[in-house]
Design an enzyme around this catalytic site. Structure first.
Site, PDB file in Angstrom:
ATOM      1  N   GLY A  45      -4.573  -1.302   3.533  1.00 59.39           N
ATOM      2  CA  GLY A  45      -4.358  -0.426   4.608  1.00 59.39           C
ATOM      3  C   GLY A  45      -4.067   0.637   4.011  1.00 59.39           C
ATOM      4  O   GLY A  45      -2.356   0.444   3.352  1.00 59.39           O
ATOM      5  N   GLN A  50       1.643   8.339   4.461  1.00 59.16           N
ATOM      6  CA  GLN A  50       2.087   7.374   3.740  1.00 59.16           C
ATOM      7  C   GLN A  50       1.781   7.854   2.025  1.00 59.16           C
ATOM      8  O   GLN A  50       2.928   7.288   1.349  1.00 59.16           O
ATOM      9  CB  GLN A  50       1.696   5.595   3.404  1.00 59.16           C
ATOM     10  CG  GLN A  50       1.896   4.799   4.540  1.00 59.16           C
ATOM     11  CD  GLN A  50       1.332   4.297   4.373  1.00 59.16           C
ATOM     12  OE1 GLN A  50       0.451   3.334   4.677  1.00 59.16           O
ATOM     13  NE2 GLN A  50       2.050   2.288   4.026  1.00 59.16           N
ATOM     14  N   CYS A  96       4.486  -3.793   4.720  1.00 57.47           N
ATOM     15  CA  CYS A  96       3.699  -2.605   4.372  1.00 57.47           C
ATOM     16  C   CYS A  96       4.413  -2.011   3.177  1.00 57.47           C
ATOM     17  O   CYS A  96       5.363  -2.144   2.706  1.00 57.47           O
ATOM     18  CB  CYS A  96       4.461  -1.682   4.930  1.00 57.47           C
ATOM     19  SG  CYS A  96       4.171  -0.085   5.805  1.00 57.47           S
ATOM     20  N   LEU A  97       2.691  -0.991   2.407  1.00 58.83           N
ATOM     21  CA  LEU A  97       3.412  -0.464   1.008  1.00 58.83           C
ATOM     22  C   LEU A  97       4.681   0.815   0.931  1.00 58.83           C
ATOM     23  O   LEU A  97       4.984   0.775   0.336  1.00 58.83           O
ATOM     24  CB  LEU A  97       2.194   0.436   0.756  1.00 58.83           C
ATOM     25  CG  LEU A  97       1.272  -0.471   0.269  1.00 58.83           C
ATOM     26  CD1 LEU A  97      -0.186   0.569  -0.047  1.00 58.83           C
ATOM     27  CD2 LEU A  97       0.998  -1.570  -0.735  1.00 58.83           C
ATOM     28  N   HIS A 138      -1.570  -1.718  12.560  1.00 54.75           N
ATOM     29  CA  HIS A 138      -1.341  -1.534  11.919  1.00 54.75           C
ATOM     30  C   HIS A 138      -0.805   0.123  11.322  1.00 54.75           C
ATOM     31  O   HIS A 138       0.277   1.037  11.315  1.00 54.75           O
ATOM     32  CB  HIS A 138      -1.458  -2.594  10.525  1.00 54.75           C
ATOM     33  CG  HIS A 138       0.354  -2.234   9.642  1.00 54.75           C
ATOM     34  ND1 HIS A 138       1.375  -2.453   9.499  1.00 54.75           N
ATOM     35  CD2 HIS A 138       0.367  -1.658   8.864  1.00 54.75           C
ATOM     36  CE1 HIS A 138       2.214  -2.346   8.269  1.00 54.75           C
ATOM     37  NE2 HIS A 138       1.621  -1.422   8.399  1.00 54.75           N
ATOM     38  N   GLU A 139      -2.093   0.683  10.613  1.00 48.88           N
ATOM     39  CA  GLU A 139      -1.941   1.630  10.511  1.00 48.88           C
ATOM     40  C   GLU A 139      -2.601   2.847  11.270  1.00 48.88           C
ATOM     41  O   GLU A 139      -1.872   3.992  11.008  1.00 48.88           O
ATOM     42  CB  GLU A 139      -3.437   1.744   9.049  1.00 48.88           C
ATOM     43  CG  GLU A 139      -3.506   0.799   8.206  1.00 48.88           C
ATOM     44  CD  GLU A 139      -2.669   1.239   7.489  1.00 48.88           C
ATOM     45  OE1 GLU A 139      -1.904   2.336   6.839  1.00 48.88           O
ATOM     46  OE2 GLU A 139      -2.358  -0.244   6.717  1.00 48.88           O
TER      47      GLU A 139
END
Length: 189
Positions: A45, A50, A96-97, A138-139
Site C-alpha cells: 500500500g 508518502q 510502513c515504507l 493503515h493507508e
C-alpha cells in the site's frame, strides 16, 4: 515515474490530506506512478503523503500477502471516507515504507465500510474485512496524518525513539529511494 518515499519525521506525514477534485491533476498518471513506486519498494500500500503529496489518494495491491481474500485486491482509492469500523480489535504486526525496518503490533477492527471514488470518478461504498480492511485502515491513516507508531504505548515509542530519529536523519539502509527530512534541512543551511 518512481518517487522517493518520504521518511518518518517529514511534516507531510502528520498533516490531514486535502480532497481533490476531478481535473485537478492527471489522476491516472499519479496512480500509475504510485503503483510503480510501491512495487519498487516492495510495498502492499502507498498513500500520497508518502510521496510528499498531501492529497487524499492511496493505492493498494495486497495480493503478495498471499491470503485468500486478497487475491486480485488491487485498487486506487480517491477521496476515501471511512463510514464505519466494526468488530473486535485484533493485533497484527505492521510496518510502513516511511518507517523502514520497524514493525510493531497494531490493534485494528476487522471490518471497514468505505466510500471512495476510482480514477474515473465513479463512486463506491464497499465493505472490506480481515487483512484487506487492515491495509485500507493503515493507508487511510496516512491521509489523516496518523502513523502506525501513533498507536503504540508510550513505553514502546520510547523503545524505538532512537531508531525513528535515525530514520529521519537518513541513517538507515533501504533498497528504495527515500527523502529524509533531517537531511533536507541540513542541506539548506
Amino acid at each position: 515515474m518512481i518517487y522517493p518515499i518520504v521518511a518518518y519525521g517529514d511534516p507531510v506525514l502528520k498533516q490531514r490530506a486535502k480532497e481533490i477534485t476531478p481535473n485537478q491533476l492527471d489522476l491516472k498518471k499519479l496512480v500509475d506512478d504510485m503503483f510503480e513506486t510501491m512495487y519498487a519498494a516492495s510495498g502492499v500500500g502507498l498513500a500520497a503523503p508518502q510521496i510528499g503529496k498531501s492529497i487524499r489518494v492511496f493505492v493498494v495491491d495486497a495480493e503478495a500477502m498471499d491470503e485468500d481474500n486478497l487475491k486480485g485486491f488491487k485498487k486506487a482509492f480517491i477521496n476515501p471516507q471511512i463510514l464505519e469500523e466494526t468488530g473486535e480489535k485484533w493485533a497484527y504486526e505492521e510496518g510502513c515504507l516511511s518507517i523502514p525496518k520497524i514493525r510493531e503490533d497494531v490493534f485494528r477492527q476487522p471490518r471497514v465500510k468505505l466510500r471512495y471514488f476510482d480514477t474515473d470518478w465513479k463512486e463506491y461504498v464497499e465493505e472490506f474485512d480481515g487483512m484487506a480492511a487492515r491495509v485500507i485502515q493503515h493507508e487511510y491513516d496516512h491521509l489523516e496524518g496518523v502513523l502506525f507508531t501513533d498507536y503504540l504505548s508510550p513505553f514502546k515509542r520510547q523503545l524505538i525513539k532512537n531508531k525513528l530519529g535515525n530514520i529521519s536523519k537518513g541513517k538507515i539502509d533501504v533498497e528504495y529511494r527515500m527523502r529524509f527530512p533531517a537531511v533536507a534541512k541540513a542541506g539548506r543551511r
